[in-house]
Design a protein around this motif. Structure first.
Motif, PDB file in Angstrom:
ATOM      1  N   LEU A  66     -39.951   6.320  57.997  1.00  0.00           N
ATOM      2  CA  LEU A  66     -40.434   5.222  57.175  1.00  0.00           C
ATOM      3  C   LEU A  66     -41.010   5.684  55.842  1.00  0.00           C
ATOM      4  O   LEU A  66     -41.223   4.862  54.951  1.00  0.00           O
ATOM      5  CB  LEU A  66     -41.510   4.422  57.926  1.00  0.00           C
ATOM      6  N   GLN A  67     -41.247   6.968  55.688  1.00  0.00           N
ATOM      7  CA  GLN A  67     -41.835   7.459  54.439  1.00  0.00           C
ATOM      8  C   GLN A  67     -40.888   7.297  53.256  1.00  0.00           C
ATOM      9  O   GLN A  67     -41.323   7.101  52.121  1.00  0.00           O
ATOM     10  CB  GLN A  67     -42.237   8.924  54.608  1.00  0.00           C
ATOM     11  N   LEU A  68     -39.580   7.360  53.550  1.00  0.00           N
ATOM     12  CA  LEU A  68     -38.603   7.214  52.465  1.00  0.00           C
ATOM     13  C   LEU A  68     -38.469   5.770  51.994  1.00  0.00           C
ATOM     14  O   LEU A  68     -37.855   5.514  50.962  1.00  0.00           O
ATOM     15  CB  LEU A  68     -37.238   7.734  52.920  1.00  0.00           C
ATOM     16  N   LEU A  69     -39.037   4.814  52.730  1.00  0.00           N
ATOM     17  CA  LEU A  69     -38.995   3.420  52.328  1.00  0.00           C
ATOM     18  C   LEU A  69     -40.046   3.092  51.271  1.00  0.00           C
ATOM     19  O   LEU A  69     -39.988   2.026  50.651  1.00  0.00           O
ATOM     20  CB  LEU A  69     -39.201   2.498  53.530  1.00  0.00           C
ATOM     21  N   VAL A  70     -40.994   3.994  51.090  1.00  0.00           N
ATOM     22  CA  VAL A  70     -42.062   3.770  50.121  1.00  0.00           C
ATOM     23  C   VAL A  70     -41.606   4.303  48.773  1.00  0.00           C
ATOM     24  O   VAL A  70     -41.163   5.459  48.672  1.00  0.00           O
ATOM     25  CB  VAL A  70     -43.360   4.473  50.566  1.00  0.00           C
ATOM     26  N   PRO A  71     -41.679   3.519  47.692  1.00  0.00           N
ATOM     27  CA  PRO A  71     -41.268   4.016  46.372  1.00  0.00           C
ATOM     28  C   PRO A  71     -42.116   5.208  45.950  1.00  0.00           C
ATOM     29  O   PRO A  71     -43.325   5.244  46.209  1.00  0.00           O
ATOM     30  CB  PRO A  71     -41.499   2.813  45.444  1.00  0.00           C
ATOM     31  N   PRO A  72     -41.519   6.188  45.309  1.00  0.00           N
ATOM     32  CA  PRO A  72     -42.302   7.344  44.848  1.00  0.00           C
ATOM     33  C   PRO A  72     -43.188   6.961  43.676  1.00  0.00           C
ATOM     34  O   PRO A  72     -43.033   5.896  43.065  1.00  0.00           O
ATOM     35  CB  PRO A  72     -41.227   8.354  44.430  1.00  0.00           C
ATOM     36  N   ALA A  73     -44.127   7.846  43.380  1.00  0.00           N
ATOM     37  CA  ALA A  73     -45.028   7.606  42.251  1.00  0.00           C
ATOM     38  C   ALA A  73     -44.256   7.663  40.937  1.00  0.00           C
ATOM     39  O   ALA A  73     -43.318   8.453  40.784  1.00  0.00           O
ATOM     40  CB  ALA A  73     -46.148   8.645  42.250  1.00  0.00           C
ATOM     41  N   ILE A  74     -44.634   6.804  40.005  1.00  0.00           N
ATOM     42  CA  ILE A  74     -43.962   6.769  38.711  1.00  0.00           C
ATOM     43  C   ILE A  74     -44.346   8.014  37.912  1.00  0.00           C
ATOM     44  O   ILE A  74     -45.542   8.263  37.694  1.00  0.00           O
ATOM     45  CB  ILE A  74     -44.353   5.508  37.929  1.00  0.00           C
ATOM     46  N   PRO A  75     -43.381   8.818  37.476  1.00  0.00           N
ATOM     47  CA  PRO A  75     -43.728  10.021  36.714  1.00  0.00           C
ATOM     48  C   PRO A  75     -44.260   9.657  35.333  1.00  0.00           C
ATOM     49  O   PRO A  75     -43.836   8.686  34.722  1.00  0.00           O
ATOM     50  CB  PRO A  75     -42.402  10.785  36.628  1.00  0.00           C
ATOM     51  N   THR A  76     -45.205  10.427  34.873  1.00  0.00           N
ATOM     52  CA  THR A  76     -45.804  10.194  33.549  1.00  0.00           C
ATOM     53  C   THR A  76     -45.387  11.232  32.518  1.00  0.00           C
ATOM     54  O   THR A  76     -45.586  11.023  31.318  1.00  0.00           O
ATOM     55  CB  THR A  76     -47.334  10.196  33.665  1.00  0.00           C
ATOM     56  N   SER A  77     -44.815  12.320  32.950  1.00  0.00           N
ATOM     57  CA  SER A  77     -44.378  13.359  32.017  1.00  0.00           C
ATOM     58  C   SER A  77     -43.243  14.146  32.666  1.00  0.00           C
ATOM     59  O   SER A  77     -43.003  14.048  33.871  1.00  0.00           O
ATOM     60  CB  SER A  77     -45.536  14.301  31.647  1.00  0.00           C
ATOM     61  N   GLY A  78     -42.564  14.931  31.837  1.00  0.00           N
ATOM     62  CA  GLY A  78     -41.489  15.767  32.352  1.00  0.00           C
ATOM     63  C   GLY A  78     -40.125  15.198  32.041  1.00  0.00           C
ATOM     64  O   GLY A  78     -39.941  14.462  31.067  1.00  0.00           O
ATOM     65  N   HIS A  79     -39.155  15.519  32.885  1.00  0.00           N
ATOM     66  CA  HIS A  79     -37.770  15.116  32.671  1.00  0.00           C
ATOM     67  C   HIS A  79     -37.190  14.561  33.964  1.00  0.00           C
ATOM     68  O   HIS A  79     -37.748  14.761  35.047  1.00  0.00           O
ATOM     69  CB  HIS A  79     -36.920  16.306  32.200  1.00  0.00           C
ATOM     70  N   SER A  81     -33.059  13.453  35.740  1.00  0.00           N
ATOM     71  CA  SER A  81     -31.626  13.664  35.614  1.00  0.00           C
ATOM     72  C   SER A  81     -30.897  12.340  35.818  1.00  0.00           C
ATOM     73  O   SER A  81     -31.180  11.606  36.775  1.00  0.00           O
ATOM     74  CB  SER A  81     -31.138  14.689  36.638  1.00  0.00           C
ATOM     75  N   VAL A  82     -29.970  12.019  34.919  1.00  0.00           N
ATOM     76  CA  VAL A  82     -29.130  10.827  35.022  1.00  0.00           C
ATOM     77  C   VAL A  82     -27.677  11.254  34.857  1.00  0.00           C
ATOM     78  O   VAL A  82     -27.291  11.743  33.791  1.00  0.00           O
ATOM     79  CB  VAL A  82     -29.508   9.781  33.949  1.00  0.00           C
ATOM     80  N   PHE A  83     -26.887  11.126  35.942  1.00  0.00           N
ATOM     81  CA  PHE A  83     -25.478  11.523  35.930  1.00  0.00           C
ATOM     82  C   PHE A  83     -25.306  12.969  35.452  1.00  0.00           C
ATOM     83  O   PHE A  83     -24.402  13.283  34.664  1.00  0.00           O
ATOM     84  CB  PHE A  83     -24.652  10.575  35.067  1.00  0.00           C
ATOM     85  N   GLY A  84     -26.208  13.818  35.906  1.00  0.00           N
ATOM     86  CA  GLY A  84     -26.101  15.229  35.581  1.00  0.00           C
ATOM     87  C   GLY A  84     -26.679  15.633  34.246  1.00  0.00           C
ATOM     88  O   GLY A  84     -26.677  16.818  33.918  1.00  0.00           O
ATOM     89  N   GLU A  85     -27.177  14.679  33.450  1.00  0.00           N
ATOM     90  CA  GLU A  85     -27.766  14.999  32.151  1.00  0.00           C
ATOM     91  C   GLU A  85     -29.286  14.868  32.226  1.00  0.00           C
ATOM     92  O   GLU A  85     -29.802  13.899  32.776  1.00  0.00           O
ATOM     93  CB  GLU A  85     -27.219  14.077  31.057  1.00  0.00           C
ATOM     94  N   LEU A  86     -29.977  15.844  31.656  1.00  0.00           N
ATOM     95  CA  LEU A  86     -31.437  15.872  31.688  1.00  0.00           C
ATOM     96  C   LEU A  86     -31.985  14.966  30.595  1.00  0.00           C
ATOM     97  O   LEU A  86     -31.635  15.100  29.414  1.00  0.00           O
ATOM     98  CB  LEU A  86     -31.939  17.306  31.490  1.00  0.00           C
ATOM     99  N   GLN A  87     -32.834  14.011  30.992  1.00  0.00           N
ATOM    100  CA  GLN A  87     -33.444  13.058  30.070  1.00  0.00           C
ATOM    101  C   GLN A  87     -34.959  13.260  30.058  1.00  0.00           C
ATOM    102  O   GLN A  87     -35.562  13.590  31.074  1.00  0.00           O
ATOM    103  CB  GLN A  87     -33.117  11.618  30.469  1.00  0.00           C
ATOM    104  N   SER A  88     -35.558  13.036  28.906  1.00  0.00           N
ATOM    105  CA  SER A  88     -36.999  13.181  28.763  1.00  0.00           C
ATOM    106  C   SER A  88     -37.678  11.834  28.950  1.00  0.00           C
ATOM    107  O   SER A  88     -37.151  10.787  28.570  1.00  0.00           O
ATOM    108  CB  SER A  88     -37.347  13.756  27.391  1.00  0.00           C
ATOM    109  N   LEU A  89     -38.888  11.851  29.543  1.00  0.00           N
ATOM    110  CA  LEU A  89     -39.658  10.629  29.725  1.00  0.00           C
ATOM    111  C   LEU A  89     -40.322  10.172  28.436  1.00  0.00           C
ATOM    112  O   LEU A  89     -40.761   9.032  28.334  1.00  0.00           O
ATOM    113  CB  LEU A  89     -40.733  10.833  30.796  1.00  0.00           C
ATOM    114  N   SER A  90     -40.406  11.034  27.478  1.00  0.00           N
ATOM    115  CA  SER A  90     -41.041  10.679  26.215  1.00  0.00           C
ATOM    116  C   SER A  90     -40.158   9.712  25.442  1.00  0.00           C
ATOM    117  O   SER A  90     -38.939   9.883  25.356  1.00  0.00           O
ATOM    118  CB  SER A  90     -41.302  11.929  25.376  1.00  0.00           C
ATOM    119  N   THR A  91     -40.771   8.665  24.878  1.00  0.00           N
ATOM    120  CA  THR A  91     -40.029   7.679  24.091  1.00  0.00           C
ATOM    121  C   THR A  91     -39.855   8.109  22.640  1.00  0.00           C
ATOM    122  O   THR A  91     -39.130   7.455  21.890  1.00  0.00           O
ATOM    123  CB  THR A  91     -40.743   6.324  24.125  1.00  0.00           C
ATOM    124  N   ALA A  92     -40.523   9.187  22.225  1.00  0.00           N
ATOM    125  CA  ALA A  92     -40.394   9.663  20.848  1.00  0.00           C
ATOM    126  C   ALA A  92     -39.029  10.308  20.650  1.00  0.00           C
ATOM    127  O   ALA A  92     -38.522  11.037  21.511  1.00  0.00           O
ATOM    128  CB  ALA A  92     -41.501  10.664  20.528  1.00  0.00           C
TER     129      ALA A  92
END
Length: 263
Positions: A66-79, A81-92
């Motif tokens: 049941l632990q996998l049913l709980v959404p993970p914490a929203i990351p605030t920093s770091g990167h 991966s989307v379709f194999g490409e690394l994306q940054s969380l920064s909006t700048a």
């Protein structure tokens, strides 16, 4: 041979869902709801908490399935991966220099050393001017690229790199306008919503005026009907003028209301 034996990572346009989707079964969801109800019970035995945040759910002692049913914490920093490409969380928007790409337009208005340039006030950077220059350079480099392929195809790499650099610079210039585009889109949506609200208010005001006028006429006719009416002519057997007008106004009110409801 060792390199050929290693499996290559596959990149697809529509990636499959993560394996944890298999844990989202009706049985597991029902178990999670029962645990939340049990944990939210008060001293009187009745559940007092209706909604749970992901942080509160992670604090519960949940089984592993049941632990996998709980959404993970929203990351605030770091990167991420989307379709194999690394994306940054920064909006700048990162600069081209930080990405190791040659910037073909100035970051700020160029500073001249001659007296004429120093006497003129500094002007903001004209992005449209540099976009036009890059577009013309793309056409010219493409023609050169075709010429290289026709004469010495093995020397294509340098022209491909030039074309790539031009496209990245043009794309970066366009991305500088994304905040402005988002702001203007929001303004347009709010103006459309305000316009629709004003139209609805105008229609309601018109309907109010029409109904009020009919009710006023009915009220006047009612008062006239309560006053002593002249005797009707027994010879022709027709109704009095006030009664006939009251019936017509009543029918007009019903027709008006029926028309508005159907419309």
């Amino acid at each position: 041979m060792a390199e050929a034996a290693q499996p290559r990572p596959l990149g697809t346009a529509f990636a499959p869902p993560p394996p944890l989707w298999k844990h989202f079964t009706p049985e597991n969801l029902k178990k999670l709801e029962e645990i939340k109800k049990e944990a939210s019970k008060g001293e009187d035995g009745k559940p007092k908490k209706k909604s749970w945040s992901p942080t509160e759910l992670r604090a519960l002692d949940l089984p592993s399935e049941l632990q996998l049913l709980v959404p993970p914490a929203i990351p605030t920093s770091g990167h991420y991966s989307v379709f194999g490409e690394l994306q940054s969380l920064s909006t700048a928007l990162p600069s081209l220099k930080d990405q190791g790409i040659t910037q073909l337009y100035p970051s700020s208005p160029s500073t001249e050393t001659d007296q004429q340039a120093l006497s003129e006030p500094s002007r903001p950077l004209n992005h449209a001017y540099y976009l036009l220059k890059i577009s013309k350079s793309l056409l010219l480099n493409f023609l050169e690229f075709v010429g290289v392929l026709s004469i010495a195809p093995e020397q294509f790499e340098s022209k491909v790199e030039d074309l790539r650099n031009l496209f990245i610079n043009a794309h970066h210039l366009l991305n500088l306008y994304r905040p402005h585009q988002a702001r203007e889109s929001l303004i347009m949506m709010m103006e459309e919503q305000l316009s629709r609200t004003r139209e609805e208010i105008e229609q309601m005001d018109k309907l109010k005026v029409e109904i009020t006028s009919v009710l006023e006429r009915l009220e006047a006719d009612g008062r006239a009907a309560q006053s002593p009416a002249p005797e009707a002519d027994d010879d022709d057997g027709k109704k009095s003028t006030s009664e006939q007008k009251a019936i017509e106004d009543a029918q007009l009110l019903w027709d008006l209301l029926d028309g508005k409801i159907e419309g």
